[in-house]
Design an enzyme around this catalytic site. Structure first.
Site, PDB file in Angstrom:
ATOM      1  N   SER A 158       0.839  -1.201   0.000  1.00 21.51           N
ATOM      2  CA  SER A 158       0.000   0.000   0.000  1.00 21.51           C
ATOM      3  C   SER A 158       0.881   1.261   0.000  1.00 21.51           C
ATOM      4  O   SER A 158       1.746   1.397  -0.869  1.00 21.51           O
ATOM      5  CB  SER A 158      -0.938  -0.049   1.220  1.00 21.51           C
ATOM      6  OG  SER A 158      -1.791   1.057   1.244  1.00 21.51           O
ATOM      7  N   ASP A 328      -9.639  -3.548  -5.957  1.00 21.46           N
ATOM      8  CA  ASP A 328      -9.049  -2.449  -5.185  1.00 21.46           C
ATOM      9  C   ASP A 328      -9.600  -1.113  -5.688  1.00 21.46           C
ATOM     10  O   ASP A 328      -9.420  -0.742  -6.844  1.00 21.46           O
ATOM     11  CB  ASP A 328      -7.522  -2.500  -5.328  1.00 21.46           C
ATOM     12  CG  ASP A 328      -6.805  -1.584  -4.339  1.00 21.46           C
ATOM     13  OD1 ASP A 328      -7.394  -0.578  -3.906  1.00 21.46           O
ATOM     14  OD2 ASP A 328      -5.641  -1.875  -4.008  1.00 21.46           O
ATOM     15  N   HIS A 361      -8.517  -3.269  -1.414  1.00 19.30           N
ATOM     16  CA  HIS A 361      -7.164  -2.809  -1.124  1.00 19.30           C
ATOM     17  C   HIS A 361      -6.534  -3.586   0.033  1.00 19.30           C
ATOM     18  O   HIS A 361      -5.322  -3.785   0.062  1.00 19.30           O
ATOM     19  CB  HIS A 361      -7.197  -1.309  -0.800  1.00 19.30           C
ATOM     20  CG  HIS A 361      -5.846  -0.726  -0.586  1.00 19.30           C
ATOM     21  ND1 HIS A 361      -4.888  -0.714  -1.583  1.00 19.30           N
ATOM     22  CD2 HIS A 361      -5.262  -0.172   0.502  1.00 19.30           C
ATOM     23  CE1 HIS A 361      -3.783  -0.158  -1.097  1.00 19.30           C
ATOM     24  NE2 HIS A 361      -3.979   0.168   0.149  1.00 19.30           N
TER      25      HIS A 361
END
EC number: 2.3.1.-
Lengths: 392, 392
Positions: A158, A328, A361
């Site tokens: 991330s 995501d 995500h």
């Protein structure tokens, strides 16, 4: 404002096993400021080999501390517990793993919740602008201080995927390989908007008081809204529908202030409240604001006059694994495809993995079965390039 | 709380051409309450034919007034200006169009911002629970009062698509055809969550004061956040990226409080603020809360013990057109497919139209080229079933 009259705000939350390393005394920041006597929080697992060639640097997401997994000093589960340990995909019998906490956060590395040595007071909004690149530079200092000339791998998840790319492109040759998970070279407009609304929820809360909140009067309503919106964006639309649908809250379930007007009625609402409950009081609101803005401002192309592909092609590594997730919303798959394309232009042998998952995500934190094996295989493949590898 | 001490809150905002029709004196609500001397706001275009068989009822979305298009009494553009008028897809040379404002809103139909005749004060949170079905029943009263035994078509957009389905299933035979645009039989978990956060933004604002805000101290920060989040969800992730990308705010652009900490920096942020600026002060916060909750609570299956397909199959119409948009986050395409499937089970000749557009849930307001022609064709096809049709 009279700073002396403000009670101490929620302190930094430093996990028990997180060690603190002093950074260069005048640590220069990308935006122009500098930090004095700043420190970096980090944890390690495994042992550095005599050749010092088995180190993996792990860079985590927005709300990740350096406690990625349990260890002797802190047996509590870390944020990537199933991934790191003896015999696990990131096998600590083989690898020496270092995880660092981001600058600007509140988990040990210097940030707005830290004491400013010049004043003896917490920085709050007096903290200078901190960037993703600053954490990358701090990580490089830590790696060198640990006596490591070259990393076997840099893994970034991330926001940490942004930090990793920044590090690799600014320090070609510092690593031999890279795993980028749900990362990006810059934020999309949608992701900026979602984070901007989270910041606005905090700064709109009168209890925020331009950063001079206290323990007694923290902007908890704003933090609650911010975290709920964040949580909603970390998973996928489909997952919420499959997991919760329209299930109403059972009468037996505790909900915050159930008699309040417009109180939650559906399980999805309760779940988001519960996730926020766990978060509020464990993350400093000013740190939330600083790091959230740092993600929005990050642009890998800043290093090359705006040319992201040129920046990516500077990463002088041998091999890379780039992983993205179909659902995501925040770091969409096209962003991981861009990373892979840029690395390939720099002649990096790049494998891409498109994971079909409903977990959005956050899939790398939730969907171990799909992430563990390919990460393990990739690390085995880079280990076997070493002359002493039994499988070579 | 002393109601007398609270200054008048923002008044209802009744468009100039909106006429008010009295509902049955004791209007029974689905949730069990009743309204006394309630009224319904509506506008009309075109002329009712001598046979009274050319009436179209239009039911709009969450923030739609009855002013769907300009007319003699109000030349300002309505929310579906390009769709309704002489020679337009909903051709007012042929059709008599009635658009009504939802109960619970603040555009003329009775809601929390209206004066309670029993007290002479605005209802605020003393307003009883209002549901989508209540607006459907009020619409039926209006249709009958206008001397219309059967509608040629009921058109519902977004929340209005829910209202339309409710009307059709509760009053089989009241309409001959139906156009459902980005509608649903019930809200998804994600849509509930998005709306729940909007309500929480309003009720978390200390200025909301449990509904007893005044003009001087309205919960504008909460309404701003709520509307920004709403706006973000009405379009698609891809559209935001294509329209705004990472474009920074030009120095010349006015932004709210640009020197504030964590002020907007990107165009996407400014745009959301501008959209909120237009909305705040034009929509009553309590009405926002009531109607938002009504959407979440709506379930077409309530009429049939939870069996949505059974409810849909009760709609005794001849023809339907069901339109959905590929990028809709709030009312996803699978929901329109469910509507079409249910109508077909009730032997309704149902055409489905899957529109590929980046404009998300709001596409019907923004993407005229894709919506106008098929809606026009459908209405021509139902007109031509009438004996007096020149094209028959």
């Amino acid at each position: 404002m009279d700073h002396q009259s403000v009670p101490d705000m929620p302190a930094e939350i430093i996990p028990p096993a997180t060690r603190l390393m002093a950074l260069a005394d005048r640590f220069q920041l990308k935006a122009g400021g500098e930090l004095h006597r700043a420190r970096l929080g980090y944890e390690t697992w495994g042992r550095l080999s005599p050749a010092r060639d088995n180190a993996i640097l792990l860079l985590g997401g927005f709300s990740a501390s350096a406690h990625a997994a349990s260890n002797a000093d802190d047996p509590s589960a870390g944020w990537w517990e199933r991934m790191i340990g003896p015999g696990k995909p990131i096998d600590t019998d083989r690898w020496f793993v270092i995880c660092i906490a981001s600058l600007g956060g509140c988990f040990g590395s210097t940030g707005p919740a830290s004491i400013n040595p010049a004043t003896g007071q917490r920085y709050r909004l007096g903290f200078p602008e901190v960037s993703i690149e600053d954490t990358a530079e701090a990580a490089v200092q830590a790696v060198r201080r640990l006596g490591i000339a070259q990393l076997a791998c840099v893994i970034g998840t991330s926001m940490g995927g942004m930090t990793a790319l920044s590090l690799l492109c600014r320090h070609p040759g510092l690593a031999r390989s890279h795993i980028n998970i749900s990362g990006a070279c810059q934020a999309t407009a949608f992701a900026i908007a979602i984070r901007s609304l989270q910041r606005q929820a905090i700064t709109s809360d009168p209890e925020w008081r331009e950063g001079y909140y206290s323990r007694a009067t923290a902007p908890s309503a704003g933090m609650r809204l911010a975290r709920m919106l964040g949580t909603l964006s970390y998973r996928s639309i489909e997952e919420w529908d499959i997991r919760f649908g329209r299930t109403p809250i059972g009468r037996e379930r505790a909900v915050p202030n159930p008699k309040a007007s417009f109180a939650p009625e559906f399980m999805i609402e309760t779940y988001l409240h519960q996730q926020a409950d766990r978060f509020i009081g464990r993350y400093d609101p000013n740190c939330y604001l600083y790091l959230s803005r740092a993600i929005d401002r990050f642009d890998l192309g800043d290093q090359t006059g705006g040319d992201i592909m040129a920046a990516l092609s500077r990463a002088a590594i041998d091999q890379a694994l780039v992983i993205g997730v179909t659902s995501d919303l925040l770091f969409p798959l096209c962003q991981q495809e861009m990373i892979a394309e840029g690395l390939r232009r720099g002649d990096v042998a790049t494998e891409t993995l498109r994971i079909t998952s409903l977990r959005g995500h956050d899939a790398f934190l939730a969907d171990f079965e799909q992430f563990g094996p390919p990460i393990g295989r990739f690390l085995t493949s880079i280990a076997c390039r070493q002359p002493d590898c039994a499988n070579a």
